[in-house]
Design an enzyme around this catalytic site. Structure first.
Site, PDB file in Angstrom:
ATOM      1  N   HIS A  58      29.951  83.046  48.630  1.00  0.00           N
ATOM      2  CA  HIS A  58      28.893  82.320  47.920  1.00  0.00           C
ATOM      3  C   HIS A  58      29.179  82.094  46.436  1.00  0.00           C
ATOM      4  O   HIS A  58      28.310  82.366  45.592  1.00  0.00           O
ATOM      5  CB  HIS A  58      27.558  83.081  48.035  1.00  0.00           C
ATOM      6  CG  HIS A  58      27.042  83.205  49.426  1.00  0.00           C
ATOM      7  ND1 HIS A  58      26.120  84.160  49.801  1.00  0.00           N
ATOM      8  CD2 HIS A  58      27.309  82.495  50.549  1.00  0.00           C
ATOM      9  CE1 HIS A  58      25.840  84.029  51.082  1.00  0.00           C
ATOM     10  NE2 HIS A  58      26.554  83.030  51.573  1.00  0.00           N
TER      11      HIS A  58
HETATM   12  C1  LIG Z   1      33.012  81.189  55.592  1.00  0.00           C
HETATM   13  C2  LIG Z   1      31.740  80.817  54.890  1.00  0.00           C
HETATM   14  C3  LIG Z   1      30.527  81.282  55.389  1.00  0.00           C
HETATM   15  C4  LIG Z   1      29.338  80.946  54.733  1.00  0.00           C
HETATM   16  N1  LIG Z   1      28.142  81.264  55.325  1.00  0.00           N
HETATM   17  C5  LIG Z   1      26.997  80.769  54.810  1.00  0.00           C
HETATM   18  C6  LIG Z   1      25.774  80.904  55.510  1.00  0.00           C
HETATM   19  O1  LIG Z   1      25.714  81.437  56.616  1.00  0.00           O
HETATM   20  N2  LIG Z   1      24.652  80.382  54.938  1.00  0.00           N
HETATM   21  C7  LIG Z   1      24.677  79.781  53.718  1.00  0.00           C
HETATM   22  O2  LIG Z   1      23.624  79.389  53.229  1.00  0.00           O
HETATM   23  N3  LIG Z   1      25.828  79.632  53.039  1.00  0.00           N
HETATM   24  C8  LIG Z   1      26.986  80.068  53.577  1.00  0.00           C
HETATM   25  N4  LIG Z   1      28.163  79.839  52.939  1.00  0.00           N
HETATM   26  C9  LIG Z   1      28.135  79.195  51.609  1.00  0.00           C
HETATM   27  C10 LIG Z   1      27.828  77.707  51.665  1.00  0.00           C
HETATM   28  O3  LIG Z   1      28.445  77.099  52.764  1.00  0.00           O
HETATM   29  C11 LIG Z   1      28.281  77.085  50.333  1.00  0.00           C
HETATM   30  O4  LIG Z   1      27.561  77.681  49.273  1.00  0.00           O
HETATM   31  C12 LIG Z   1      28.050  75.582  50.267  1.00  0.00           C
HETATM   32  O5  LIG Z   1      28.629  74.942  51.370  1.00  0.00           O
HETATM   33  C13 LIG Z   1      28.626  75.046  48.966  1.00  0.00           C
HETATM   34  O6  LIG Z   1      28.490  73.651  48.933  1.00  0.00           O
HETATM   35  P1  LIG Z   1      29.266  72.764  47.870  1.00  0.00           P
HETATM   36  O7  LIG Z   1      28.837  71.376  48.092  1.00  0.00           O
HETATM   37  O8  LIG Z   1      29.070  73.373  46.536  1.00  0.00           O
HETATM   38  O9  LIG Z   1      30.814  72.958  48.216  1.00  0.00           O
HETATM   39  P2  LIG Z   1      31.602  72.663  49.561  1.00  0.00           P
HETATM   40  O10 LIG Z   1      30.671  72.559  50.727  1.00  0.00           O
HETATM   41  O11 LIG Z   1      32.679  73.686  49.635  1.00  0.00           O
HETATM   42  O12 LIG Z   1      32.199  71.223  49.361  1.00  0.00           O
HETATM   43  C14 LIG Z   1      33.219  70.879  48.466  1.00  0.00           C
HETATM   44  C15 LIG Z   1      33.984  69.722  49.074  1.00  0.00           C
HETATM   45  O13 LIG Z   1      34.788  69.122  48.080  1.00  0.00           O
HETATM   46  C16 LIG Z   1      36.076  68.906  48.593  1.00  0.00           C
HETATM   47  N5  LIG Z   1      36.986  68.912  47.450  1.00  0.00           N
HETATM   48  C17 LIG Z   1      37.235  69.932  46.622  1.00  0.00           C
HETATM   49  N6  LIG Z   1      38.111  69.575  45.672  1.00  0.00           N
HETATM   50  C18 LIG Z   1      38.429  68.289  45.895  1.00  0.00           C
HETATM   51  C19 LIG Z   1      39.286  67.372  45.251  1.00  0.00           C
HETATM   52  N7  LIG Z   1      40.000  67.711  44.162  1.00  0.00           N
HETATM   53  N8  LIG Z   1      39.376  66.116  45.753  1.00  0.00           N
HETATM   54  C20 LIG Z   1      38.651  65.746  46.841  1.00  0.00           C
HETATM   55  N9  LIG Z   1      37.834  66.598  47.501  1.00  0.00           N
HETATM   56  C21 LIG Z   1      37.716  67.853  47.036  1.00  0.00           C
HETATM   57  C22 LIG Z   1      36.292  70.057  49.544  1.00  0.00           C
HETATM   58  O14 LIG Z   1      37.329  69.831  50.464  1.00  0.00           O
HETATM   59  C23 LIG Z   1      34.921  70.160  50.190  1.00  0.00           C
HETATM   60  O15 LIG Z   1      34.798  69.307  51.296  1.00  0.00           O
HETATM   61  C24 LIG Z   1      29.376  80.170  53.541  1.00  0.00           C
HETATM   62  C25 LIG Z   1      30.590  79.687  53.050  1.00  0.00           C
HETATM   63  C26 LIG Z   1      31.770  79.997  53.720  1.00  0.00           C
HETATM   64  C27 LIG Z   1      33.072  79.469  53.177  1.00  0.00           C
END
Ligand SMILES: Cc1cc2nc3c(=O)[nH]c(=O)nc-3n(C[C@H](O)[C@H](O)[C@H](O)COP(=O)(O)OP(=O)(O)OC[C@H]3O[C@@H](n4cnc5c(N)ncnc54)[C@H](O)[C@@H]3O)c2cc1C
Length: 527
Positions: free
Chosen positions: A466
């Site tokens: 997280h």
């Molecule tokens: C294994 C795991 C289990 C989890 N379990 C839970 C749970 O049960 N419940 C819960 O609430 N949360 C959970 N989380 C946390 C939750 O999923 C994250 O907090 C949330 O998805 C974050 O969202 P985000 O949009 O910030 O980033 P992300 O969803 O990680 O999205 C970032 C995106 O940007 C892309 N990206 C990054 N850099 C670049 C670049 N330079 N160029 C192009 N694309 C790029 C990545 O590939 C990705 O697709 C978990 C996370 C993981 C990894």
């Protein structure tokens, strides 16, 4: 008006939890052209769809497969950090727990100077995103894109966990996202019809037919194109070929708490001295970029199980057929089926300890396997006082960044972990678990004193996945974005993802990140 095909109104980097919400919402307006760039590829594999299979994605091509720098308070270990690298981002590989944290978390955000981010300001966006299976209420929405469901198949060990918690006087909580968060209960999950419902399924797929939305996969953003402190586009690499995408209105970074600060730093937006050290000229000296990293630390407390009832062996052909045909059975489990939120001391505004329970052996992210049936607890620090940072190792955008969470730097954080382990043991020794409880595998009964438990935590604790806070919103000198999520001192540039949280929340971070994106989309559309 003739427009260049490489020019869009909005260029969004990252098709993760936040990026999918943004792309879906912004493209509802047929008059704007939206480009979504995603470094990873497709999410169309069974390991994404089948809930119990999520850990099979770890260290695969759909994972950024990060490691931290050596952690000073965890015996110098480098901790594995999975992050989703595919359509849906981490929402395509997470454990699907639907948790919003505590209302006090958001009131704290507002008290830090972020007007409109208090509980009253964010609840409407949680509800807007939600299609709650149990129906609408003061706390829940129906008709939103994201399906929030009860688990279809609850293991008998999970029932024992809830009974054990009750024996210890922990109140039952039928809805962690209702009027109160404290207590023990089953998690609700982001699933639809027994399959994962990622941000991509909920928001992006329904929008894919729109002519004003373009999604490019395999597009690794290298830097933000900046002209006179205005973001005008993104330079990215696709199949090794450098390309540019221009944005007429805004560039929106949604790369997550590791990659969004990395991209800002690579673009010369960040602490000037640190940028200079890796040979990058500062476009805008913004000291807070990459700082304020907070994560939730977890340690596995595991037992052998005397009855053959756990999820061991769940991956059978029979269960696969059951999932495929009926969308039911143990493969619909998210493994961490239930939990407890509690406060380890008086005077706290919100719980500081979350205990996850799974009818399985979940140690070392599931890489360590055992033949026997097991069950396990995951005491997790959800109000950490420690924080760390994300930095650059080099000016090469394809190099992984330096990740320094600094877990347990603050002494009181270790105390919560120790108490968490003791709570798990107490639950395992209730009469509810009597028929199931075999030997304690982790930490093992020889580990008894606070010092011994602390050594165990230092040796075995891992991330609960997280990370937040590395482009925090606020008004102080270390804030990276303002309360409209615009990068301070820049034009045409926003960050919208888990990195903008000024403080982490007392729960899992997916739903809060999607809420942030819902609210941001609304702000952007209203202008
Ligand atoms: C294994 C795991 C289990 C989890 N379990 C839970 C749970 O049960 N419940 C819960 O609430 N949360 C959970 N989380 C946390 C939750 O999923 C994250 O907090 C949330 O998805 C974050 O969202 P985000 O949009 O910030 O980033 P992300 O969803 O990680 O999205 C970032 C995106 O940007 C892309 N990206 C990054 N850099 C670049 C670049 N330079 N160029 C192009 N694309 C790029 C990545 O590939 C990705 O697709 C978990 C996370 C993981 C990894």
């Amino acid at each position: 008006m003739t427009r260049n095909k490489d020019t869009h109104d909005y260029v969004i980097v990252g098709a993760g939890s936040a990026g999918c919400v943004l792309a879906g919402r912004l493209s509802e307006d047929r008059h704007v052209r939206v480009l979504l760039l995603e470094a990873g590829g497709s999410d169309s594999v069974k390991e994404v769809r089948i809930p119990a299979a999520f850990s099979r994605l770890f260290k695969s091509t759909r994972d950024w497969n990060y490691s931290t720098d050596p952690e000073p308070h965890l015996n110098g270990r480098r901790l594995y950090w999975p992050r989703g690298k595919m359509i849906g981002g981490s929402s395509s590989m997470n454990a699907m727990i639907y948790s919003r944290g505590n209302c006090a978390d958001y009131d704290c955000w507002e008290e830090l100077g972020n007007q409109g981010w208090g509980w009253a300001g964010v609840l409407p966006y949680f509800k807007k995103s939600e299609n709650q299976e149990r129906g609408a209420s003061e706390y829940h929405g129906t008709g939103g894109p994201l399906s929030v469901s009860d688990l279809r198949c609850v293991n008998e060990l999970t029932r024992a966990f809830l009974e054990g918690a009750a024996e210890l006087g922990i109140p039952a909580n039928a809805d962690f996202n209702g009027p109160a968060q404290d207590g023990a209960g089953l998690y609700q999950v982001t699933q639809k019809n027994g399959a994962r419902h990622s941000a991509a399924e909920a928001y992006l797929r329904p929008a894919m037919g729109r002519r004003n939305l373009e999604v490019v996969t395999g597009a690794h953003a290298l830097r933000v194109l900046v002209e006179a402190r205005r973001a005008v586009g993104i330079e990215y690499a696709q199949d090794g070929v450098p390309r540019q995408a221009r944005a007429e209105c805004e560039v929106i970074l949604a790369g997550g708490a590791v990659n969004s600060p990395q991209l800002l730093l690579l673009s010369g937006v960040g602490p000037a001295e640190e940028l200079k050290a890796v040979g990058i000229r500062a476009v805008h000296d913004l000291p807070g970029v990459g700082k304020n990293l907070q994560d939730h630390l977890m340690v596995s407390v595991g037992y052998l199980c005397n009855k053959p009832v756990s999820l061991a062996g769940a991956a059978s052909i029979m269960n696969f057929a059951r999932w495929l045909l009926l969308r039911n059975g143990p493969l619909t489990s998210n493994v961490a089926e239930a939990g407890i939120f509690l406060r380890t001391r008086e005077g706290l505004r919100a719980p500081n300890l979350q205990i996850l329970f799974g009818p399985a052996y979940y140690v070392n992210h599931g890489f360590d396997r055992r033949e026997e049936h097991c069950f396990g607890f995951g005491p997790t620090l959800i109000a950490p006082q420690s924080n760390g940072s994300i930095g650059l190792c080099s000016s090469n955008p394809l190099d992984a960044p330096s990740i320094r969470p600094n877990y347990l730097r603050a002494e009181q954080d270790m105390q919560v972990m120790i108490e968490g382990v003791r709570w798990c043991r107490a639950i395992a020794h209730t009469t509810a678990f009597q028929a199931y409880r075999g030997d304690e595998l982790h930490p093992g009964s020889a580990v008894a004193s606070d010092e011994e438990i602390a050594s165990f935590v230092r040796a075995e604790a891992q991330t609960l996945y997280h990370p937040t806070g590395t482009c925090k919103m606020g008004r102080d000198a270390m804030a990276v974005v303002d309360s409209c999520l615009r990068v301070q001192g820049m034009e045409g540039l926003r960050v919208v993802d888990a990195s903008v949280m000024p403080r982490t929340i007392a729960g899992n971070t997916n739903a809060p990140t999607m809420m942030i994106a819902e609210k941001a989309a609304d702000m952007i559309r209203k202008g």
